[in-house]
Motif scaffolding. Structure first.
Motif, short mmCIF file in Angstrom:
data_model
loop_
_atom_site.label_atom_id
_atom_site.label_comp_id
_atom_site.label_asym_id
_atom_site.label_seq_id
_atom_site.Cartn_x
_atom_site.Cartn_y
_atom_site.Cartn_z
N GLN A 131 0.72 -1.05 0.13
CA GLN A 131 0.32 0.03 0.42
C GLN A 131 0.78 1.10 0.31
N PHE A 132 0.69 1.81 -1.06
CA PHE A 132 1.59 3.52 -0.70
C PHE A 132 0.33 4.16 -1.27
N GLY A 133 0.21 5.34 0.31
CA GLY A 133 -0.97 6.25 0.25
C GLY A 133 -2.41 5.55 -0.04
N ARG A 134 -3.56 5.97 -0.98
CA ARG A 134 -4.82 4.69 -0.07
C ARG A 134 -5.01 3.92 -1.65
N ARG A 135 -3.89 3.51 -1.52
CA ARG A 135 -3.51 3.02 -3.05
C ARG A 135 -3.44 1.68 -2.74
N LEU A 136 -4.01 0.65 -3.13
CA LEU A 136 -3.21 -0.80 -2.39
C LEU A 136 -3.06 -2.03 -3.99
N TYR A 137 -1.20 -2.66 -4.07
CA TYR A 137 -1.20 -2.96 -6.00
C TYR A 137 -1.46 -4.29 -4.77
N ASP A 138 -2.17 -4.63 -6.02
CA ASP A 138 -2.06 -6.47 -5.82
C ASP A 138 -0.39 -7.30 -6.54
N PHE A 139 -0.58 -6.33 -7.35
CA PHE A 139 0.54 -7.28 -8.32
C PHE A 139 1.50 -5.89 -8.76
N SER A 140 2.00 -6.45 -8.93
CA SER A 140 3.80 -6.24 -10.05
C SER A 140 4.25 -6.96 -10.93
N ILE A 141 4.08 -5.55 -11.67
CA ILE A 141 4.59 -6.82 -13.53
C ILE A 141 6.25 -5.98 -13.96
N GLY A 142 6.47 -6.86 -14.56
CA GLY A 142 7.64 -6.21 -15.12
C GLY A 142 7.65 -4.85 -16.12
N LEU A 143 8.71 -4.45 -16.48
CA LEU A 143 8.92 -3.29 -17.06
C LEU A 143 8.20 -2.90 -18.63
N THR A 144 8.76 -4.42 -19.19
CA THR A 144 8.72 -4.03 -20.80
C THR A 144 7.22 -5.08 -20.42
N ASP A 145 6.41 -5.73 -19.80
CA ASP A 145 4.92 -6.32 -19.76
C ASP A 145 4.70 -4.45 -19.53
N TYR A 146 5.16 -4.00 -18.81
CA TYR A 146 4.26 -3.04 -19.17
C TYR A 146 4.56 -1.58 -20.05
N LEU A 147 5.03 -1.57 -20.37
CA LEU A 147 5.59 -0.40 -21.32
C LEU A 147 4.86 -1.09 -22.53
N ARG A 148 4.69 -2.35 -23.03
CA ARG A 148 4.45 -2.79 -24.37
C ARG A 148 2.95 -2.93 -24.71
N ASN A 149 2.31 -2.70 -23.26
CA ASN A 149 1.43 -1.87 -23.46
C ASN A 149 0.12 -0.77 -22.62
N ALA A 150 0.56 0.12 -21.95
CA ALA A 150 0.37 1.32 -21.03
C ALA A 150 0.64 2.30 -22.04
N ILE A 151 2.18 2.49 -23.48
CA ILE A 151 2.27 3.11 -24.59
C ILE A 151 1.12 3.63 -24.97
N HIS A 152 0.00 3.13 -25.66
CA HIS A 152 -1.35 2.54 -25.53
C HIS A 152 -2.39 3.75 -25.41
N LEU A 153 -2.39 3.80 -23.99
CA LEU A 153 -3.31 4.35 -22.89
C LEU A 153 -2.59 5.62 -22.71
N LYS A 154 -3.35 6.35 -23.03
CA LYS A 154 -2.80 7.64 -22.96
C LYS A 154 -3.39 8.60 -21.15
N GLU A 155 -3.97 8.43 -20.55
CA GLU A 155 -3.85 8.79 -19.53
C GLU A 155 -3.09 9.20 -18.62
N PRO A 156 -2.76 10.79 -17.96
CA PRO A 156 -1.69 10.13 -17.50
C PRO A 156 -0.98 9.28 -16.09
N ARG A 157 -1.96 9.09 -16.02
CA ARG A 157 -1.74 7.93 -14.39
C ARG A 157 -0.76 6.57 -15.87
N TRP A 158 -0.90 6.32 -16.14
CA TRP A 158 -0.51 5.46 -16.88
C TRP A 158 1.07 5.68 -17.59
N LYS A 159 1.20 7.22 -17.38
CA LYS A 159 2.77 7.12 -17.66
C LYS A 159 4.06 6.37 -17.10
N LEU A 160 4.66 6.49 -17.21
CA LEU A 160 5.39 5.53 -16.56
C LEU A 160 6.60 6.46 -15.09
#
Lengths: 376, 350
Positions: free
Chosen positions: B126-155
């Protein structure tokens, strides 16, 4: 080695001899001897056929590369030693070369930069910050990293891990932006104001947290501890960590300090915590970059690998010298410079006999002419 | 383990493909008498994708759901409608997301790491109020997140710890949606092995073709882009536009020339992107990026100029040079000369 493309920039011709490939170090050395180029580059990318045209090379991946260059740093000494001149209207100025000429808006400008100790030590500082981010945030193994002095005004960091090799440009842009702290959104980093039973509380990241969260807090801490505490309000000047040690939230530890003040400090913290890389180099997956172990034609200094342990004490003006002996040259005008322990200059229209390494810097920078070989 | 119910939910998984293969059916076997519901569902998938952009996620019969997916793909590729593929892939991905976000962390992990080979770790942070269930490898994250344009997906806005990006359950489902979209698109773009199209499919193919036209419109006909003086464009540039329009492949040099030409005569960015739209491999994001690059808004910040005629001749871009071509060395000069002549002419007429 045989999957890399090589390029040579010549002294006379203004174009790059590129799309060259070599199977052995010996053949590369022979080519370097034959061509005697000003600069030697190799591709960060691996290709099936490095010598084919760009479309037919067959991209097989590329190292993740970071370039830290004084050109991209805002050092105060730049106005002392860097100048620029507009090619169109001949307007001149000091400091960093602007994108457009302020007078005629032309985008073709010549810059004269200097190899300055302060700029180079700032570049080294940025390199350390970069390495810190690469290890802690990106989890890169130090064994997979090569650190190089460029032979001129900065450092290159090459990451060879296979895990990064196949990233495309857009993905590398994200990495570059991360390292630069671009578009960090403080609300998304947890910095926010909340009201509990009528009391306003500021919440935020905590020391020791991973990534930018922790770096923001430690950065703000640093600003509060900084000598002079310039630009801080009285209540922040009086800040101490007593309340934090008593278990209070860091972000509520200064009386009367609101969210916007904390945000201003956080902006500075990100600025200080980021590493000033040139994102174009990191993003370009077909980049040619200086080949380590070669002479940089801008200085005559050796572009060379520096171990991480050795980086702190690395002195470009001692450790990357390729030429010993002395040389007589006529210097038109140049700031002072140091080679090993001897400082010489500033120079103004004089003929001097100085260490060959220093003479080569001045010659390469077009600040001097060889004596005895002047054209009649 | 993935159950058959899972395969019905996620028929794009390799496990589902293996299951279909294990049944030993060929397309001729999917006759309407026995597999009517499969054929109906296959057609429905496409119809829903084209009309609403979404495919229903409720599953009537598991086998029907699993079998209909490859049949949908086959019909789609037989229509030859490139435009429909993207829309279909997106709709399948959205359907998958609806189902994925209801899955348990265990199931999400199974799908992500076994089917897509993600580096995925379970966490409880938990960081702040957010609870994280997962952590995902950087390259898997980037491959998919670059298509998502909201600021929260920005690395820059993520918690990145030793090469792993922390993510919530819902975020993992959303990232998987992107992975599914690429996978379905990839599959739809693969050339189909030559199959004998059974007659009972013909009508359904025709129907989907009509639906494509109905919902995505008839392909637009060759139209000069709205630039200051469209009539002043040189033959090579006109030829490039018409080649693209007819869905033919244009090589890199041709595309570069066209974009650089249009940028330099002051065409709007949207207008330039529209010209590239009919290309079969059109990707709006890529095109936008390239055009911005050429216009000097990205990368090296150099505004590129149009290549010289000699270069264009070497690369086979030069096309039916006319008498004006004989007097110029760059397509841009052609445009300048012609535009001057044409606008001067207009003034006289007015």
């Amino acid at each position: 080695m045989e999957q890399r493309e090589y390029g040579f920039l010549m002294f006379k011709e203004k174009f790059m001899v590129r799309h060259r490939g070599f199977k052995t170090a010996e053949s590369l050395l022979t080519a370097a001897r034959d061509l005697a180029p000003k600069h030697i580059y190799y591709s960060t990318a691996y290709y099936q056929q490095p010598t084919a045209s760009m479309e037919e090379k067959g991209w097989l991946g590329a190292d993740l590369v970071f370039d830290i260059d004084a050109d991209h740093l805002e050092t105060p000494c730049k106005t002392d030693h860097d100048t620029w001149k507009c090619k169109a209207c001949n307007t001149t100025g000091k400091g960093t070369t602007p994108k457009l000429c302020p007078k005629c808006k032309n985008d073709r400008l010549d810059s004269e930069t200097w190899l300055c100790e302060k700029c180079l030590s700032q570049a080294k500082e940025e390199t350390f910050k970069l390495l810190g981010i690469l290890y802690a945030d990106f989890g890169i193994n130090p064994d997979d990293i090569g650190i190089f002095f460029s032979g001129h005004r900065g450092y290159h960091v090459h990451v060879y891990s296979e895990g990064f090799r196949f990233l495309r440009d857009e993905e590398r842009r994200e990495i570059a932006d991360y390292v630069l702290g671009q578009q960090v959104d403080f609300q998304l980093q947890g910095l926010a104001e909340t009201k509990t039973r009528g009391v306003t509380v500021i919440e935020g990241p905590q020391l020791g947290e991973p990534g930018w969260r922790g770096r923001i807090v430690s950065g703000v801490y640093d600003l509060l501890h900084e000598n002079g505490k310039t630009g801080l309000s009285d209540s922040l000047k009086a800040w101490d960590n007593k309340r934090v040690l008593e278990g209070g939230s860091f972000w509520s530890s200064a009386k009367g300090v609101g969210l916007s003040t904390w945000k201003d400090l956080a902006v500075k913290a990100v600025e200080n915590g980021s590493a000033r890389i040139d994102s174009v180099v990191t993003t370009d997956i077909h980049r040619l970059i200086r080949l380590p172990g070669t002479l940089n034609g801008n200085t005559g200094l050796l572009a060379m690998q520096v171990s991480e342990r050795g980086l702190e004490d690395f002195d470009p003006f001692t450790d990357s010298i390729a030429f010993e002996g002395k040389l007589r040259i006529h210097v038109t005008e140049a700031p002072s410079l140091r080679i090993k322990d001897s400082v010489m200059g500033p120079f103004n229209n004089e003929t001097v006999e100085i260490p060959e390494a220093a003479a080569l810097i001045l010659l390469c920078k077009h600040r001097a002419e060889p004596v005895g070989q002047r054209k009649s | 383990m993935l159950t058959r119910a899972d395969l019905a939910k996620y028929p794009f998984l390799n496990e589902a493909t293996d299951y279909v293969k294990s049944l030993g059916l060929s397309i001729e076997d999917i006759r309407p008498e026995e597999y009517g519901p499969v054929l109906d569902r296959a057609e429905k998938r496409l119809e829903e994708a084209l009309s609403k952009g979404r495919i229903t996620a409720n599953i009537a019969d598991e086998n029907t759901e699993i079998l209909s997916f490859p049949v949908s793909n086959l019909i789609l590729s037989l229509t030859g409608e490139e435009r429909a593929k993207r829309r279909y892939a997106l709709a399948e991905a959205k359907r998958a997301y609806e189902l994925l976000k209801q899955e348990s962390p265990d199931k999400l992990e199974l799908i992500a790491s076994s089917a897509f080979q993600w580096k995925l770790r379970r966490t409880n942070m938990q960081f702040g109020r957010r609870l994280y269930d997962f952590s995902i490898g950087l390259t898997d994250y980037l491959r998919n997140a670059i298509h998502l344009k909201e600021p929260r997906w920005k690395l820059s806005n993520r918690v990145l710890d030793h090469g792993f990006v922390l993510a919530t359950r819902d975020e993992i489902a959303r990232l998987l949606e992107e992975e599914v979209r690429s996978k379905v698109l990839d599959r739809a773009s693969r050339p189909t092995a030559s199959v004998n199209v059974p007659p009972f499919l013909g009508q359904r193919i025709e129907h989907v073709r009509n639906l494509t036209v109905k919902y995505l419109g008839t392909p637009v006909h060759y139209e000069l882009p709205r630039v200051p003086v469209p009539e002043a464009m040189p033959p090579c540039v006109r030829n490039l536009i018409s080649l693209l329009d007819s869905g033919k492949n244009v090589q890199h040099m041709g595309r570069f020339t066209l974009a650089a030409f249009l940028v330099n005569i002051g065409a709007e960015q949207e207008e330039i992107i529209r010209v590239f739209k009919p290309a079969s491999d059109f990707s709006e994001r890529m095109t936008r990026y390239q055009v911005e690059h050429i216009a000097g808004q990205r990368g090296g910040r150099t505004k590129y100029t149009c290549p010289m005629c000699t270069t264009l001749k070497t690369h086979g871009v030069c096309y039916k040079p006319d008498e004006i071509c004989a007097t110029i060395r760059n397509p841009l000069s052609y445009y300048k000369t012609q535009a001057r002549t044409l606008t001067r002419g207009k003034k006289t007429v007015n």
